[in-house]
Motif scaffolding. Structure first.
Motif, PDB file in Angstrom:
ATOM      1  N   ALA A   1     -60.758  20.731-114.703  1.00  0.00           N
ATOM      2  CA  ALA A   1     -60.604  21.879-113.812  1.00  0.00           C
ATOM      3  C   ALA A   1     -61.150  21.449-112.455  1.00  0.00           C
ATOM      4  O   ALA A   1     -62.228  20.848-112.378  1.00  0.00           O
ATOM      5  CB  ALA A   1     -61.368  23.095-114.335  1.00  0.00           C
ATOM      6  N   THR A   2     -60.384  21.725-111.404  1.00  0.00           N
ATOM      7  CA  THR A   2     -60.822  21.410-110.042  1.00  0.00           C
ATOM      8  C   THR A   2     -60.789  22.680-109.206  1.00  0.00           C
ATOM      9  O   THR A   2     -60.058  23.616-109.512  1.00  0.00           O
ATOM     10  CB  THR A   2     -59.926  20.353-109.372  1.00  0.00           C
ATOM     11  OG1 THR A   2     -58.579  20.840-109.319  1.00  0.00           O
ATOM     12  CG2 THR A   2     -59.959  19.031-110.105  1.00  0.00           C
ATOM     13  N   ASN A   3     -61.585  22.671-108.145  1.00  0.00           N
ATOM     14  CA  ASN A   3     -61.535  23.814-107.228  1.00  0.00           C
ATOM     15  C   ASN A   3     -60.536  23.528-106.105  1.00  0.00           C
ATOM     16  O   ASN A   3     -59.843  22.503-106.111  1.00  0.00           O
ATOM     17  CB  ASN A   3     -62.934  24.170-106.706  1.00  0.00           C
ATOM     18  CG  ASN A   3     -63.552  23.078-105.862  1.00  0.00           C
ATOM     19  OD1 ASN A   3     -62.879  22.150-105.396  1.00  0.00           O
ATOM     20  ND2 ASN A   3     -64.849  23.160-105.660  1.00  0.00           N
ATOM     21  N   GLN A   4     -60.483  24.422-105.139  1.00  0.00           N
ATOM     22  CA  GLN A   4     -59.478  24.351-104.085  1.00  0.00           C
ATOM     23  C   GLN A   4     -59.640  23.145-103.163  1.00  0.00           C
ATOM     24  O   GLN A   4     -58.712  22.791-102.440  1.00  0.00           O
ATOM     25  CB  GLN A   4     -59.441  25.652-103.267  1.00  0.00           C
ATOM     26  CG  GLN A   4     -60.701  25.943-102.486  1.00  0.00           C
ATOM     27  CD  GLN A   4     -61.814  26.564-103.320  1.00  0.00           C
ATOM     28  OE1 GLN A   4     -61.654  26.822-104.510  1.00  0.00           O
ATOM     29  NE2 GLN A   4     -62.950  26.787-102.702  1.00  0.00           N
ATOM     30  N   LEU A  44     -49.679  21.841-114.524  1.00  0.00           N
ATOM     31  CA  LEU A  44     -50.922  22.392-113.983  1.00  0.00           C
ATOM     32  C   LEU A  44     -50.877  23.910-114.056  1.00  0.00           C
ATOM     33  O   LEU A  44     -49.814  24.521-113.932  1.00  0.00           O
ATOM     34  CB  LEU A  44     -51.112  21.959-112.534  1.00  0.00           C
ATOM     35  CG  LEU A  44     -51.296  20.461-112.291  1.00  0.00           C
ATOM     36  CD1 LEU A  44     -51.337  20.176-110.791  1.00  0.00           C
ATOM     37  CD2 LEU A  44     -52.549  19.936-112.972  1.00  0.00           C
ATOM     38  N   VAL A  45     -52.036  24.506-114.239  1.00  0.00           N
ATOM     39  CA  VAL A  45     -52.179  25.966-114.217  1.00  0.00           C
ATOM     40  C   VAL A  45     -53.152  26.297-113.098  1.00  0.00           C
ATOM     41  O   VAL A  45     -54.274  25.781-113.079  1.00  0.00           O
ATOM     42  CB  VAL A  45     -52.711  26.504-115.568  1.00  0.00           C
ATOM     43  CG1 VAL A  45     -53.039  27.988-115.472  1.00  0.00           C
ATOM     44  CG2 VAL A  45     -51.717  26.227-116.685  1.00  0.00           C
ATOM     45  N   GLU A  46     -52.719  27.132-112.161  1.00  0.00           N
ATOM     46  CA  GLU A  46     -53.604  27.571-111.082  1.00  0.00           C
ATOM     47  C   GLU A  46     -54.021  29.011-111.342  1.00  0.00           C
ATOM     48  O   GLU A  46     -53.176  29.896-111.498  1.00  0.00           O
ATOM     49  CB  GLU A  46     -52.913  27.465-109.726  1.00  0.00           C
ATOM     50  CG  GLU A  46     -53.844  27.799-108.577  1.00  0.00           C
ATOM     51  CD  GLU A  46     -53.192  27.611-107.214  1.00  0.00           C
ATOM     52  OE1 GLU A  46     -52.905  28.641-106.565  1.00  0.00           O
ATOM     53  OE2 GLU A  46     -52.972  26.452-106.830  1.00  0.00           O
ATOM     54  N   THR A  54     -57.780  24.982-110.539  1.00  0.00           N
ATOM     55  CA  THR A  54     -56.564  24.386-111.093  1.00  0.00           C
ATOM     56  C   THR A  54     -56.945  23.632-112.360  1.00  0.00           C
ATOM     57  O   THR A  54     -57.919  22.878-112.372  1.00  0.00           O
ATOM     58  CB  THR A  54     -55.907  23.436-110.080  1.00  0.00           C
ATOM     59  OG1 THR A  54     -55.573  24.175-108.902  1.00  0.00           O
ATOM     60  CG2 THR A  54     -54.647  22.808-110.652  1.00  0.00           C
ATOM     61  N   GLY A  95     -55.774  21.125-115.658  1.00  0.00           N
ATOM     62  CA  GLY A  95     -54.809  20.085-116.002  1.00  0.00           C
ATOM     63  C   GLY A  95     -55.197  19.354-117.268  1.00  0.00           C
ATOM     64  O   GLY A  95     -56.345  19.386-117.704  1.00  0.00           O
ATOM     65  N   VAL A 114     -60.441  28.857-106.122  1.00  0.00           N
ATOM     66  CA  VAL A 114     -59.147  28.784-106.810  1.00  0.00           C
ATOM     67  C   VAL A 114     -59.214  27.555-107.708  1.00  0.00           C
ATOM     68  O   VAL A 114     -59.322  26.434-107.221  1.00  0.00           O
ATOM     69  CB  VAL A 114     -57.983  28.691-105.809  1.00  0.00           C
ATOM     70  CG1 VAL A 114     -56.660  28.517-106.550  1.00  0.00           C
ATOM     71  CG2 VAL A 114     -57.942  29.928-104.919  1.00  0.00           C
ATOM     72  N   GLU A 150     -60.284  20.230-104.491  1.00  0.00           N
ATOM     73  CA  GLU A 150     -60.036  19.182-105.473  1.00  0.00           C
ATOM     74  C   GLU A 150     -61.305  18.530-106.016  1.00  0.00           C
ATOM     75  O   GLU A 150     -61.298  17.390-106.457  1.00  0.00           O
ATOM     76  CB  GLU A 150     -59.055  18.140-104.918  1.00  0.00           C
ATOM     77  CG  GLU A 150     -57.714  18.759-104.601  1.00  0.00           C
ATOM     78  CD  GLU A 150     -56.677  17.761-104.119  1.00  0.00           C
ATOM     79  OE1 GLU A 150     -56.890  16.539-104.269  1.00  0.00           O
ATOM     80  OE2 GLU A 150     -55.651  18.216-103.604  1.00  0.00           O
TER      81      GLU A 150
END
Length: 135
Positions: free
Chosen positions: A115-118, A15-17, A96, A98, A94, A120
């Motif tokens: 891509a998800t936000n903080q 994962l990349v945040e 994330t 994947g 934020v 999820e």
């Protein structure tokens, strides 16, 4: 570092945040892309249109998803890339990123990306085909 060549179907990339989305990120992207729609940089304009505030350019988010593959550009390249935008990205979100490999056909690796936000919530889902090059 794991190479894409060694991956199997079902493997997930790390994962990349991203750092929280900032106004300066969106101003820079507007300049780089030529997309100066004020909903991406001016609070009042976004509010006038019924948005909760300025929103990130969809293509800013999409472009960031490709960062999942940046460590592997010596192995090949993104041959095909498509996404569906599932939600808005707001200031300070934020994000994330994947990817999961779902198919492999010789030198073509097929990934589902997201891509998800903080909280999820998915803001993007899509597909990437990565073509391995002979080294």
């Amino acid at each position: 570092m794991t190479t894409l060549l060694s991956l199997h179907v079902g493997a997930k990339l790390p994962l990349v945040e991203l750092d929280p989305v900032s106004r300066i990120d969106l101003i820079k992207y507007a300049g780089a892309s030529g997309d100066f729609n004020p909903i991406h940089t001016i609070d009042e304009e976004a509010l006038k249109l019924g948005l909760p505030g300025i929103i990130a350019h969809g293509m800013w988010t999409m472009g960031n998803v490709s960062k999942l593959f940046s460590p592997h550009y010596d192995e090949g390249f993104i041959k095909d890339y498509s996404v569906r935008f599932k939600g808005m990205v707001m200031l300070n979100d934020v994000i994330t990123l994947g990817a999961e490999m779902v198919d492999r056909q010789d030198n073509l690796l097929h990934f589902n990306v997201f891509a998800t936000n903080q909280v999820e919530r998915k803001v993007i889902e899509g597909k990437v085909v990565f073509e391995l090059i002979d080294s």
